[in-house]
Design a protein around this motif. Structure first.
Motif, PDB file in Angstrom:
ATOM      1  N   PRO A   1       0.848  -1.201   0.000  1.00  0.00           N
ATOM      2  CA  PRO A   1       0.000   0.000   0.000  1.00  0.00           C
ATOM      3  C   PRO A   1       0.879   1.246   0.000  1.00  0.00           C
ATOM      4  CG  PRO A   1       0.050  -0.988   2.183  1.00  0.00           C
ATOM      5  CD  PRO A   1       0.791  -1.933   1.292  1.00  0.00           C
ATOM      6  N   SER A   2       0.378   2.336  -0.581  1.00  0.00           N
ATOM      7  CA  SER A   2       1.174   3.566  -0.639  1.00  0.00           C
ATOM      8  C   SER A   2       1.466   4.069   0.776  1.00  0.00           C
ATOM      9  CB  SER A   2       0.443   4.640  -1.442  1.00  0.00           C
ATOM     10  OG  SER A   2      -0.825   4.918  -0.874  1.00  0.00           O
ATOM     11  N   PHE A   3       2.621   4.650   0.946  1.00  0.00           N
ATOM     12  CA  PHE A   3       3.007   5.154   2.269  1.00  0.00           C
ATOM     13  C   PHE A   3       2.096   6.306   2.682  1.00  0.00           C
ATOM     14  CE2 PHE A   3       5.428   7.917   5.132  1.00  0.00           C
ATOM     15  CZ  PHE A   3       5.803   7.002   6.116  1.00  0.00           C
ATOM     16  N   GLN A   4       1.803   7.205   1.756  1.00  0.00           N
ATOM     17  CA  GLN A   4       0.899   8.324   2.020  1.00  0.00           C
ATOM     18  C   GLN A   4      -0.476   8.023   1.427  1.00  0.00           C
ATOM     19  OE1 GLN A   4       2.621  11.900   0.439  1.00  0.00           O
ATOM     20  NE2 GLN A   4       4.350  11.895   1.861  1.00  0.00           N
ATOM     21  N   GLN A   5      -1.504   8.534   2.077  1.00  0.00           N
ATOM     22  CA  GLN A   5      -2.850   8.341   1.561  1.00  0.00           C
ATOM     23  C   GLN A   5      -3.021   9.095   0.240  1.00  0.00           C
ATOM     24  OE1 GLN A   5      -5.603   9.653   4.532  1.00  0.00           O
ATOM     25  NE2 GLN A   5      -5.129   8.011   5.964  1.00  0.00           N
ATOM     26  N   PRO A   6      -3.694   8.487  -0.735  1.00  0.00           N
ATOM     27  CA  PRO A   6      -3.972   9.206  -1.991  1.00  0.00           C
ATOM     28  C   PRO A   6      -4.843  10.427  -1.722  1.00  0.00           C
ATOM     29  CG  PRO A   6      -4.387   6.850  -2.211  1.00  0.00           C
ATOM     30  CD  PRO A   6      -4.182   7.111  -0.752  1.00  0.00           C
ATOM     31  N   ASP A   7      -4.789  11.392  -2.627  1.00  0.00           N
ATOM     32  CA  ASP A   7      -5.638  12.583  -2.506  1.00  0.00           C
ATOM     33  C   ASP A   7      -7.108  12.174  -2.457  1.00  0.00           C
ATOM     34  OD1 ASP A   7      -3.378  14.156  -2.627  1.00  0.00           O
ATOM     35  OD2 ASP A   7      -3.531  14.479  -4.799  1.00  0.00           O
ATOM     36  N   ASN A   8      -7.889  12.970  -1.751  1.00  0.00           N
ATOM     37  CA  ASN A   8      -9.340  12.763  -1.652  1.00  0.00           C
ATOM     38  C   ASN A   8      -9.715  11.464  -0.938  1.00  0.00           C
ATOM     39  OD1 ASN A   8      -9.868  15.172  -3.193  1.00  0.00           O
ATOM     40  ND2 ASN A   8      -9.360  14.001  -5.035  1.00  0.00           N
ATOM     41  N   THR A   9      -8.827  10.995  -0.059  1.00  0.00           N
ATOM     42  CA  THR A   9      -9.145   9.836   0.773  1.00  0.00           C
ATOM     43  C   THR A   9      -8.928  10.208   2.234  1.00  0.00           C
ATOM     44  OG1 THR A   9      -6.895   8.925   0.750  1.00  0.00           O
ATOM     45  CG2 THR A   9      -8.372   8.233  -1.017  1.00  0.00           C
ATOM     46  N   SER A  10      -9.463   9.368   3.117  1.00  0.00           N
ATOM     47  CA  SER A  10      -9.261   9.548   4.551  1.00  0.00           C
ATOM     48  C   SER A  10      -8.978   8.178   5.156  1.00  0.00           C
ATOM     49  CB  SER A  10     -10.513  10.155   5.197  1.00  0.00           C
ATOM     50  OG  SER A  10     -11.591   9.229   5.133  1.00  0.00           O
TER      51      SER A  10
END
Length: 342
Positions: free
Chosen positions: A109-118
């Motif tokens: 999974p990506s280390f940072q959350q994708p934009d427009n997600t929580s």
């Protein structure tokens, strides 16, 4: 006249050489040129029987233009729908199912959350992730690379387990893979044109840029045959018209598919004059073949065998369903006619 167009960006060598070769061959009723776009209207035929796509992976406007062209009947090389859907992690899974040896690979999974997600967007993701099982499965040293990358960008060698989290934290929102390192004795990059044409080229990714194709590896006849069969099988299942596949060969002679997803492969004089000549001649003749076979307004795209069986099953199921309904419809029509007669 049927036109073959090539859609390209910053590259200067391959596009013009391709256009010149098609026009030198001079097939009856077919010629090649650079694609010209001055408007894109819904469902409108762009005027090309075939378009060679070299740039839409970087320009979303072009990708949508090509899908629209395909709907109007253009044979787009490569299929823009499949190219949009495919990724490298899937490629490893498919290759393994086909009996082809691949490095052990895990999706991260990506280390940072994708934009427009929580955080609520990731309620199905178990925290903490089962890193120990992944690390035991892959082993170290390993490589971390984008699941859908290209051009060797953002590829990192992870020396040991303790280096992983520091290096993963630098990947931001990229979805990465962790992959077993293959200590190779030989390495090859294979150009693939159409479902069967394969050119095996010695290649050394450890050499400086511009020198990788100067590698002197020479495959044995047995290895050459194995690579040819594996690459052809992958090409036919993935359905690419133009692609490169990379093979790392361990000292024991075992070939591993390292990369089988490069639908806009680097193709200029840097690959060597003999290889360049093969690519130009083979791709030109393949494009001519596709142009001759192209039927205006029809689906002229290439669909790999991974997709085809499902399409056939769906068609067969639809025919069976129609066949079952037909007698019922006949009975209803007969009954209605009888009632009317009374």
């Amino acid at each position: 006249m049927k036109k073959i167009g090539i859609l390209f960006g910053q590259e200067n060598t391959f596009p013009q050489a391709f256009i010149d070769r098609v026009n030198e061959i001079n097939p009856p009723g077919i010629f090649a040129e650079a694609v010209r776009i001055d408007k894109v209207l819904q469902g409108e035929d762009p005027g090309y029987a075939v378009i060679i796509d070299r740039i839409s992976h970087d320009v979303p406007f072009y990708r949508s233009f090509l899908k629209n062209a395909a709907a109007a009947g253009t044979a787009v090389i490569n299929n823009p729908f499949w190219w949009s859907a495919d990724d490298k992690f899937f490629n490893y899974s498919l290759a393994g199912k086909l009996g082809i040896t691949v490095p052990r690979t895990a999706l991260l999974p990506s280390f940072q959350q994708p934009d427009n997600t929580s955080q609520q967007s990731f309620r199905n993701l178990v925290y903490p992730f089962d890193w120990n099982t992944i690390f035991d499965y892959i082993g170290f040293p390993a490589f971390m690379k984008p699941y859908n990358g290209g051009g060797g960008k953002d590829v990192f060698r992870v020396p040991a387990r303790e280096d992983f989290f520091r290096m993963h934290s630098a990947t931001g929102q990229h979805v990465m893979m962790l992959q077993e390192e293959i200590d190779f004795a030989e390495y090859y990059r294979c150009f693939c044109v159409g479902p069967k044409e394969v050119r095996i080229m010695p290649y050394d990714p450890n050499l400086p840029a511009g020198q990788q194709y100067q590698a002197t590896f020479k495959p044995s006849k047995t290895l050459q045959s194995t690579i040819q069969k594996q690459v052809t099988l992958l090409q036919q299942y993935l359905g690419y018209d133009f692609n490169t596949v990379e093979i790392a060969v361990r000292a024991d002679g075992t070939p591993y598919i390292i990369d089988c997803y490069n639908p806009a492969p680097h193709a200029d004089h840097e690959i060597g004059e003999e290889h360049f000549e093969w690519v130009i001649e083979t791709s030109a003749r393949y494009a001519i073949q596709r142009a001759a076979a192209q039927k205006p307004g029809k689906d002229n795209l290439t669909w790999g065998q991974f997709i085809k069986p499902k399409a056939k099953k769906a068609t067969t199921a639809s025919k069976k369903s129609t066949a079952k309904k037909a007698p019922d419809a006949d009975k209803k029509a007969k009954s209605a006619a009888q009632k009317k007669a009374k």
